[in-house]
Every structure is written in structure tokens, then in C-alpha cells.
Design an enzyme around this catalytic site. Structure first.
Site: not given
Ligand code: AMP
Ligand code: MG
Length: 487
Positions: A185, A254-255
Site C-alpha cells: 500500500r 493504507d487503503n
Molecule cells: P481499515 O480502515 O479497515 O482499513 O482499518 C484500519 C486499521 O484498523 C488497520 O490497521 C486494521 O487492521 C485495523 N482494524 C480495523 N478493524 C479492526 C478490528 N476489529 N480489530 C483489530 N484491528 C482492526
Molecule cells: Mg485497511
């Protein structure tokens, strides 16, 4: 019993072994009662896996990392990232693991990745889990994007874990098995840069070049060429999103995948009525990631990538900045060209419709659609039949049909090709009300609506009798749609 892990594919642990600084060896949480909810047989075959094997208890455990296949060394990946503009030097996979890489039947190296596989050292306050609804949602939307020819990560399977997960209420847990060209990413490069490790940055860029942009290796300035290639891929990708009315919802750095694939489907949605300000994410209060902002945000994210890459672009910082600025300057031109060429295709226009004619025609149309709150997808699909003069169907979508008729006259003068239009304007997209209906039923144990929707979306351009409800806009009482990040 057949040993699925032995007889099927062999994993490589390339990322795990080449990037120890970015890879924390970790194990998926043991699922108490794994049940296969969705299996993408076509994807399985593409990976060289036998779908029947994957349906066995052993195969299901393989899909969620409870049975570790030959050569796989599951790791949580470290990365940094800007979330809603704010910088986090450490994010990483909090609830995901890279199982490893697999060479598919076409000789292409693919990542196999788990989402919802339990807490990792990057989990912070999160529980590490995912629930059935959002994982099936990513499956539906990513496969629909793929069917429309839009670069995306793919979904191999969703497995219910039998583990209840606490959200607003208790919900059934699930793991998504995801396939991607890679999980590098923008945030991966930010991580290497923030740690001041230029050698790591270089290895990361070399890895990305070899996997995604091999031509850059032969360029006079390989890392500039690499950055240019990422810019071009994103300009084209975001144009594709805009042309189908897709709102990603969480365009954090990061996405954003270096490969140019759409990644991390969270609170994403397709617009019904055309609205540049469309936002569906409950956490995007300022509308940072609204529909019309997406090209600007992509450019902003690429600027963050440029900052991370500076030490590779030139040893002299000022010259590195000059090179980055020059490369970034191409984004707007490339995006606009990709968008206009896609819009011309949607309008059935050929080379005869030059930019000075096509661009204002498109802009005027979008203004009419916005004013009339016209359903974006139905309009473009219906417009095909208006090419020959049968305007009744699309006309009926407008409160002020006179203005539309005046526009249509200009358009018809350019001799649009109706058949070509039907090849690029989808009939079936994952409409929010259909997705919600399918997920609610699946969460309650009925996979029927989900499976039917998956089938319809697999062939988006062919109108099928009896499937009218899948083409129709949301009923009026569906209201203003919000998707929640409580994934
Ligand atoms: P995202 O916005 O889904 O891309 O997630 C952003 C960050 O939060 C990434 O580092 C994910 O791995 C972490 N993350 C999202 N949901 C969870 C969860 N339920 N438990 C642990 N980490 C999470
Ligand atoms: Mg993500």
C-alpha cells in the site's frame, strides 16, 4: 481423507522472508465451528485449487488459516498511513494476515490473505475479528467490480467462524479469504520512510516493480518510472470508479494499493441518484471521501507516496522534489483523459466527438442528472435505447424533460452507437438496498438472496428477463443510506 494442504497448491513466503522488518509471523485464531458461507469457484480454479477440496472440513480450515498449507508462513504486515488526513506511523494488519503468495494457473503471483482472523500485535483496541455482513459485502462488491472489468482485489471465500463478535449487538463472526496482486500500500512505503530505512524502501520498491511494473526496471530512472506507473494506475482506477458511480468511502493511504487494485471495501457504495457530494460512511462526517472528491484525494495520497519515495528519486533532496512534482503533474491530465474517454464510451461516442464537443456535452448532462436527482446507472443504461430516438424511458427519469430533450438532440447529432453503449453501461450493480437485503438475510442464516445477487452481478452488462428488480433503483422508502464502519 485427502490432504488438501498437501495435494493442492504450494505457497511461497516471499514477502515474509524478504521483508522481515514488515512481517510479524502470526497465527489465525482457531474458529470454533467453521462453516463455508461463500466460495468463489472460478477464483479457486484460477489459483489452481479444486473447489470440491475447499468444501471439505479440511479445505475450510485451510481457507481461514487454521490449517497452514505447505510453504505458507502467515504474517501480519506492518504499514503506516494517513487516516482522514491524520498520520499514524504504525497501523498494520490488526485483524488480517498474509498467508503467502501463490502462482496462479496463468503464472501470475497472487497474495492470499485473511481478514477477520483474530488479533495481531497491530490490533490496538480492536478485537481482531470481522462479522458475516461486512465480509459478504466485500465479497459481493469486489466480485461485482471485477465483473465490470475494474481492477480490484478478489474474494475467494467467506467462512463463518461460529464465534460471536460484539458490535452494536452480538453478531456472527467470519473470515474473508482475499486474493490480490499484492497487499503493498502507499502506507507500506510510508512505514519504510518514517523509520528512516532507505535500504528497506529500495527493496520494497524493487519488489513492487518486479511484481507490478516490470517495465520500470529498464527505465533510465527506475524509481521515477515506478512512481509514474503508480500514478497512471491510480488515475485510471479512480476514473473507472467515477464512471460507475462508486464511492470507496475510506481512501486512507493504507487503503490505496500500489498495484492499482481497489482494496479494503468498508463503507463503500454505489450512488443511486447522481450526487457529487454523495457520502455513505457513517464516520466520514466532513465528507472528505465524498464521490466528487475521490480524484483529488487520490492525488493527495500520491503526494504522500512521493514524500515517502523521495530518497529513491534523487540523492539531492531538491532535485528529488522537482522530479516528484513533475511526475505528480501528470495525474490530472491522465485522470481527465481516462474519465473523458470512459464517458464518451458510456455515451456511445466515437473518435468524431472531439474533446471540445464531448467534454461540455458530458458536463451539461451531469448537471441535468444532478438537478433532476436522476438514477445514474438506470439513466446510462436506458440512454442506449434513446440513441435511435426512443427517448420515453429515459425522459421519464427527469422532472424537467424539456432540458433533457434539448441535450439529447445535441447528443444524437453525434450518431451514438447504442450497441457499444450496452457493452459499457451496466444493468446490474450492487445497489445498496439489494446488498442490505442480502446481508440481513445471510446474517439471519438465509444465503439465498446473497447467492442470487452474486449470480446477477457476475454478468452486469446482459439484461435478463425476470431480473428487473435487480436493475431498479431503491424504493423511495429506502431513505438516505449510511454504511457503518463497525466492521
Ligand atoms: P481499515 O480502515 O479497515 O482499513 O482499518 C484500519 C486499521 O484498523 C488497520 O490497521 C486494521 O487492521 C485495523 N482494524 C480495523 N478493524 C479492526 C478490528 N476489529 N480489530 C483489530 N484491528 C482492526
Ligand atoms: Mg485497511
Amino acid at each position: 481423507m485427502r490432504a488438501v494442504a498437501e495435494t493442492t497448491l504450494t505457497f511461497e513466503g516471499r514477502f515474509a522472508s524478504e521483508f522481515e522488518e514488515l512481517a510479524v509471523p502470526w497465527k489465525a485464531a482457531e474458529a470454533p465451528d467453521p462453516q463455508l458461507l461463500a466460495l468463489n469457484e472460478g477464483m479457486a480454479l484460477e489459483l489452481g485449487l479444486n473447489p470440491a477440496d475447499l468444501r471439505t472440513p479440511e479445505g475450510i480450515r485451510l481457507l481461514i488459516g487454521n490449517l497452514i498449507p505447505k510453504g505458507a508462513t502467515p504474517v501480519a504486515q506492518a504499514y503506516a498511513g494517513h487516516q482522514f488526513g491524520g498520520y499514524s506511523p504504525i497501523l498494520g494488519d490488526g485483524r488480517a494476515l498474509l498467508l503467502g503468495e501463490v502462482t496462479d494457473v496463468n503464472g501470475r503471483l497472487r497474495d492470499v490473505h485473511l481478514k477477520g482472523s483474530g488479533r495481531t500485535p497491530f490490533a490496538r483496541a480492536g478485537d481482531g475479528f470481522a462479522v458475516v455482513g461486512p465480509m459478504l459485502r466485500e465479497y459481493l462488491v469486489s466480485e461485482s467490480m471485477h465483473a465490470m472489468g475494474i481492477p480490484t482485489t478478489r474474494s475467494l471465500a467467506v467462512v463463518g467462524t461460529g464465534q460471536p463478535v460484539r458490535r452494536e449487538t452480538m453478531l456472527p463472526g467470519a473470515v474473508l479469504t482475499r486474493v490480490a496482486d499484492s497487499h503493498l500500500r502507499v502506507g507500506s512505503f510510508q512505514f519504510a520512510r518514517v523509520n528512516g530505512d532507505t535500504e528497506l524502501l529500495r527493496r520494497l520498491a524493487d519488489h513492487a516493480i518486479s511484481r507490478h511494473y516490470p517495465a520500470a526496471a529498464a527505465a533510465p530512472q527506475p524509481y521515477v518510472a515506478f512512481f509514474d506507473a503508480v500514478i497512471a494506475a491510480q488515475a485510471s482506477l479512480v476514473a473507472r470508479w467515477m464512471l460507475v458511480g462508486f464511492v470507496h468511502g475510506v481512501m486512507n493511504t493504507d487503503n490505496m494499493a500500489i498495484s492499482g487494485e481497489t482494496i479494503d471495501y468498508g463503507p463503500c457504495a454505489f450512488m443511486d441518484a447522481f450526487n457529487p457530494g454523495a457520502v455513505y460512511s457513517s464516520i466520514d462526517e466532513g465528507g472528505r471521501y465524498a464521490y466528487a472528491n475521490q480524484p483529488l484525494i487520490a492525488e493527495w495520497n500520491l503526494t504522500r507516496l512521493a514524500e515517502a519515495l523521495l530518497p529513491l528519486l534523487h540523492e539531492d533532496q531538491e532535485q528529488a522534489v522537482a522530479l516528484a512534482v513533475e511526475s505528480l503533474g501528470a495525474f490530472r491530465t491522465q485522470y481527465s483523459a481516462a474519465w473523458l474517454s470512459g464517458m464518451k464510451a458510456k455515451l456511445g461516442l466515437g473518435a468524431g466527438a472531439t474533446e471540445d464537443i464531448a467534454a461540455p456535452l458530458a458536463d451539461d448532462l451531469l448537471a441535468l442528472l444532478q438537478q433532476g436527482e436522476v438514477d445514474y446507472t438506470s439513466f446510462f443504461r436506458g440512454l442506449g435505447s434513446a440513441a435511435g430516438g426512443a427517448t420515453a424511458t429515459v425522459r421519464a427519469l427527469f422532472v424537467d424533460p424539456e432540458a433533457f430533450e434539448a441535450w439529447a438532440e445535441r447528443w444524437r447529432a453525434l450518431m451514438p452507437d447504442a450497441e457499444a453503449m450496452d457493452r459499457v453501461n451496466p444493468v446490474y450493480i450492487p445497489r445498496n438496498h439489494l446488498v442490505e437485503e442480502a446481508l440481513a438475510a445471510a446474517t439471519a442464516g438465509d444465503l439465498g438472496p446473497f447467492n442470487r445477487l452474486v449470480d446477477v452481478l457476475a454478468d452486469p452488462y446482459t439484461e435478463r428477463p425476470g431480473q428487473e428488480r435487480y436493475a431498479a433503483p431503491a424504493p423511495d422508502d429506502f431513505g438516505s443510506y449510511r454504511t457503518f464502519c463497525g466492521t
